[in-house]
Motif scaffolding. Structure first.
Motif, short mmCIF file in Angstrom:
data_model
loop_
_atom_site.label_atom_id
_atom_site.label_comp_id
_atom_site.label_asym_id
_atom_site.label_seq_id
_atom_site.Cartn_x
_atom_site.Cartn_y
_atom_site.Cartn_z
N THR A 92 0.94 -1.25 -0.07
CA THR A 92 0.00 0.00 -0.12
C THR A 92 0.96 1.41 -0.05
N ALA A 93 1.93 1.15 0.78
CA ALA A 93 3.00 2.29 0.83
C ALA A 93 3.62 2.63 -0.46
N VAL A 94 4.13 1.66 -1.03
CA VAL A 94 5.06 1.88 -2.45
C VAL A 94 3.99 2.26 -3.66
N ASN A 95 2.55 1.79 -3.40
CA ASN A 95 1.93 2.27 -4.26
C ASN A 95 0.90 3.50 -4.04
N ASP A 96 1.42 4.30 -2.93
CA ASP A 96 0.63 5.54 -2.71
C ASP A 96 1.61 6.65 -3.28
N PRO A 97 0.94 7.51 -4.21
CA PRO A 97 1.75 8.45 -5.07
C PRO A 97 2.57 9.40 -4.33
N ALA A 98 1.94 9.80 -3.01
CA ALA A 98 2.69 10.53 -1.99
C ALA A 98 3.77 10.10 -1.60
N PHE A 99 3.58 8.90 -1.15
CA PHE A 99 4.80 8.07 -0.34
C PHE A 99 5.96 7.73 -1.43
N ARG A 100 5.19 7.14 -2.70
CA ARG A 100 6.30 7.04 -3.84
C ARG A 100 7.30 8.15 -3.96
N GLN A 101 6.66 9.37 -3.92
CA GLN A 101 7.38 10.50 -4.34
C GLN A 101 8.33 10.97 -3.20
N GLN A 102 7.91 10.54 -1.99
CA GLN A 102 8.64 11.14 -0.78
C GLN A 102 10.03 10.20 -1.03
N ILE A 103 10.07 8.70 -1.45
CA ILE A 103 11.07 7.91 -1.50
C ILE A 103 11.82 8.55 -2.62
#
Length: 326
Positions: free
Chosen positions: A276-287
């Motif tokens: 769920t985290a790595v598919n979340d656009p906002a979290f992906r952008q953070q990474i």
């Protein structure tokens, strides 16, 4: 035995199976979870660990507390986790330098890396960059390779320690490009990067998350990246493959692991939380903004990857005759 005693014993025996499903389905987590990072604070693995710890804290409503247990190429932290109860309250943020490289260098390990852990998921993959001190008179990776070839054994390089991914990436480069450099190991990625920044060493593979600010400040030169694709944060920096080192690919790969025999329901919940985290656009952008690529995946996919990663680095270690100091 009286009839009353027999009835009590029978009732107790029948109650045991009934209790097991209840125990297996006990709520988790009901208290803070320790996420062990086996590398020093301040490096890229520490940064990524804390980003994921914050996300998992939000997902599960309990604090995931990062604890740094460092030393011996990450194996001290791994050994600690291998000895903990598989109840979901001690997890491991591991890098490939420990789960895929250290087993070929450190013998005997205090644990069996094949059986001591539950593999849950890859978390993120960080590109490494060929970085040199500003005093090195080159501006491109091709110039650097030529410069080193003309000075066999004279140029030193730093790493996060013998067997660290920064060390093995340099060994891979020397093997593929016909270079001869002198290794100066440090205890972690942060002191290794500091060494090349201070000019104690001339070159190092530095994780992109660490290298980019120093490149912008002009305190080191970032000549190439180790991954098959250019990093989105420095699109002007070529890959080593583009620079004429065919097939070169190396990265710092982070994974979420736990003591062996972690219950399947907890594994599933953690896997789902990472997905769920790595598919979340906002979290992906953070990474991505940290110079890393979010990965994710299933325990089955991780198991296949670990075998392949072990073979790759094991072959290099044997061919280069790399050994830990006795």
């Amino acid at each position: 035995m009286t009839k009353l005693h027999r009835r009590s014993l029978l009732a107790a025996t029948l109650a045991v199976p009934a209790l097991r499903p209840a125990l297996a389905q006990a709520p988790w987590p009901t208290r803070p979870v320790t996420l062990v990072n086996p590398w020093p604070a301040g490096g890229s693995s520490d940064t990524m660990t804390r980003i994921f710890a914050h996300r998992l804290s939000q997902a599960f409503g309990q604090n995931f507390v990062v604890e740094n247990r460092t030393g011996a190429s990450g194996t001290i932290g791994h050994n600690y986790v291998s000895q903990q109860r598989p109840d979901g309250y001690t997890l491991l943020s591991a890098t490939n330098s420990t789960y895929a490289i250290a087993p070929h260098l450190i013998s005997p390990l205090p644990y069996d890396t094949r059986t001591a852990f539950t593999g849950i998921s890859l978390l993120a993959r960080t590109a490494q960059a060929v970085c040199v001190h500003p005093s090195v008179p080159v501006t491109t990776i091709q110039e650097f390779l030529t410069y080193v070839r003309a000075r066999p054994g004279e140029i030193n390089f730093s790493s996060a320690g013998i067997g660290a991914s920064s060390h093995l990436a340099t060994e891979l480069l020397m093997s593929a490009a016909g270079l001869d450099m002198m290794h100066v190991p440090y205890r972690g990625g942060a002191p290794s990067a500091q060494a090349v920044l201070a000019g104690e060493t001339k070159m190092s593979f530095v994780d992109a998350i660490t290298a980019l600010p120093h490149r912008q400040a002009g305190t080191l030169k970032m000549l190439a990246v180790s991954t098959a694709q250019r990093t989105p944060l420095a699109q002007d920096v070529p890959t080593l493959q583009e620079a004429g080192v065919p097939g070169f690919e190396s990265s710092t790969d982070m994974a979420l692991m736990a003591p062996a025999n972690l219950p399947a329901p907890i594994v599933a919940r953690l896997t789902d939380a990472v997905r769920t985290a790595v598919n979340d656009p906002a979290f992906r952008q953070q990474i991505l903004s940290q110079g890393a690529e979010p990965v994710g995946g299933t325990p089955e996919e991780f198991a296949v990857y670990v075998v392949q990663e072990n073979e790759k680095w094991g072959n290099l270690i044997r061919s280069r005759n790399i050994r830990m100091p006795s």
